[in-house]
Motif scaffolding. Structure first.
Motif, mmCIF file in Angstrom:
data_model
loop_
_atom_site.group_PDB
_atom_site.id
_atom_site.type_symbol
_atom_site.label_atom_id
_atom_site.label_comp_id
_atom_site.label_asym_id
_atom_site.label_seq_id
_atom_site.Cartn_x
_atom_site.Cartn_y
_atom_site.Cartn_z
ATOM 1 N N LYS A 196 2.244 1.770 -3.467
ATOM 2 C CA LYS A 196 1.225 2.298 -4.365
ATOM 3 C C LYS A 196 1.036 3.792 -4.148
ATOM 4 C CE LYS A 196 -3.580 1.680 -5.824
ATOM 5 N NZ LYS A 196 -4.829 0.880 -5.665
ATOM 6 N N THR A 210 0.821 -1.210 0.000
ATOM 7 C CA THR A 210 0.000 0.000 0.000
ATOM 8 C C THR A 210 0.855 1.260 0.000
ATOM 9 O OG1 THR A 210 -1.612 -1.266 1.291
ATOM 10 C CG2 THR A 210 -1.976 1.091 1.101
ATOM 11 N N ASP A 230 -5.400 1.415 1.382
ATOM 12 C CA ASP A 230 -5.864 1.961 0.109
ATOM 13 C C ASP A 230 -7.383 2.040 0.186
ATOM 14 O OD1 ASP A 230 -6.622 2.531 -2.446
ATOM 15 O OD2 ASP A 230 -5.743 0.750 -3.364
ATOM 16 N N GLN A 286 1.920 6.669 -6.902
ATOM 17 C CA GLN A 286 0.855 7.550 -7.375
ATOM 18 C C GLN A 286 1.201 9.019 -7.144
ATOM 19 O OE1 GLN A 286 -2.638 6.003 -5.376
ATOM 20 N NE2 GLN A 286 -3.161 4.691 -7.100
#
Length: 393
Positions: free
Chosen positions: A26, A23, A180, A30
């Motif tokens: 990610k 997580t 997330d 991003q």
């Protein structure tokens, strides 16, 4: 920024640490950063068995705990070589356990150490080493050295932060666990999920998304179910996880004659967990005090709260910091299966109140425990660690 995340454990694997890494990666990506994970899984299978797992297993036969320490040291050495081969492509290392921190300190890069728990006490709790042994003392000393060696330490709750400061006097920052939140935007069909895992379609489902280990208190939902099954015969208890307490749970299920009410799913891929959270009526996070170990800010609890399902948790450690009792979840006293059973009865008998708790919990998670917010805070600490390393280099 170019970030290298390191751990001596397998990645991915079952458990909160792996979910944390996935997580965080990610969220950082991003936000425009470059991230690579170096773990024990990067090594060829033969090397893992020959240099760490095999010898560690044999040494444990000679003296319990000796093999565990050897295994961890060998993993550290193998990971250190991987880091030295790759460090020139990165700006900072974020280690995820004390041995990965030691491996990372062998490189010239600044190190931010994320501390998920009490390494020594957790090894004792799961039976990997014995208390008051040389092995326990050595790992405790390695913990302190890891905390003082890293440029920055990050803990996932206040108690662990206090532990780091008290045991080493090292600086520590708190970034609570996160998830997330986007994964809950779609609702999985309950019937399809239950059919896939061969669960009764209309039963009241109590879900325990936990590794089957002592500190996770996994025996207590089973004890609670025994106390209430006559009044709620359509209730099922579902475990998703593996661990050393599986045999005891299985035997206790048979002793209580609850075979038709208890389901063991084993290891479940993380991407399937959302559907199981959503198809259950109540999620149980029954953590307990165990050999000095208390639950941190449990990712399973945060995910359950984010899924919109009411949560009952053990009133220990970071769970007390996460859940506001009677506002966004329920807490029960340490090892008190009677209070746990009473809470389960209350939520089953009062579905409107259960829904209200779940709604408040989801609101809290979306606003306070997003991976976007956490990745921004980690980025700030990475920058401080880089600056600190450059000053003292």
């Amino acid at each position: 920024m170019r970030i290298l995340i390191t751990t001596i454990f397998d990645y991915p694997h079952e458990g909160g640490l792996s979910t944390h890494i996935y997580t965080l990666k990610k969220g950082l990506e991003q936000s425009g950063h470059s991230v690579k994970v170096l773990s024990f899984s990067e090594l060829p299978n033969w090397k893992r068995k020959v240099y760490a797992q095999g010898p560690g297993f044999l040494l444990n036969k000679v003296k319990h705990g000796k093999g565990q320490l050897f295994n961890d040291f060998q993993r550290k050495q193998l990971l250190s070589k991987l880091i030295l081969e790759n460090h020139h492509n990165f700006d900072v290392i974020n280690s995820q356990d004390i041995f990965a921190t030691h491996a990372s300190l062998d490189s010239p890069l600044p190190v931010v150490a994320t501390i998920h728990g009490y390494y020594t006490y957790e090894a004792i709790s799961r039976g990997a080493i014995d208390p008051k042994t040389n092995e326990a003392a050595k790992i405790k000393a390695l913990e302190k050295k890891a905390y003082t060696g890293a440029e920055m330490n990050v803990t996932v709750d206040q108690r662990i932060c206090d532990y780091v400061k008290e045991s080493s006097r090292a600086e520590a920052h708190i970034i609570r666990n996160f998830i997330d939140t986007e994964q809950f935007n779609q609702v999985a069909p309950a019937g399809k999920t239950r059919k896939r895992y061969q669960l009764p379609e209309n039963a009241q489902m109590l879900f325990v998304p936990r590794r089957l280990t002592e500190k996770n208190g996994v025996i207590y939902p089973l004890l609670a179910l025994k106390n209430m099954i006559k009044d709620y015969p359509e209730t099922i208890l579902v475990y998703a996880g593996t661990g050393e307490q599986y045999t005891e749970l299985k035997n206790t299920t048979e002793e209580f004659e609850l075979q038709n009410h208890v389901y063991f799913l084993g290891s479940v891929p993380h991407q399937d967990m959302v559907a199981l959270y959503q198809t259950s009526q109540i999620v149980l996070i029954p953590s307990v005090h165990s050999h000095g170990v208390e639950e941190a800010t449990s990712i399973s609890a945060i995910e359950a709260m984010g899924s919109g399902t009411p949560v009952i948790a053990g009133g220990v450690g970071g769970l007390k910091e996460l859940i506001a009792h009677n506002k966004d979840g329920l807490l029960f006293k340490d090892r008190d299966e009677n209070e746990l059973a009473a809470h389960i009865r209350y939520l089953i008998d009062n579905p409107e109140n259960a829904e209200a708790l779940a709604e408040q919990a989801k609101y809290k998670v979306v606003n306070q425990f997003s991976h976007y917010t956490a990745s921004q805070r980690f980025t700030e600490l990475y920058s401080k660690a880089i600056k600190k390393k450059s000053i003292y280099s």
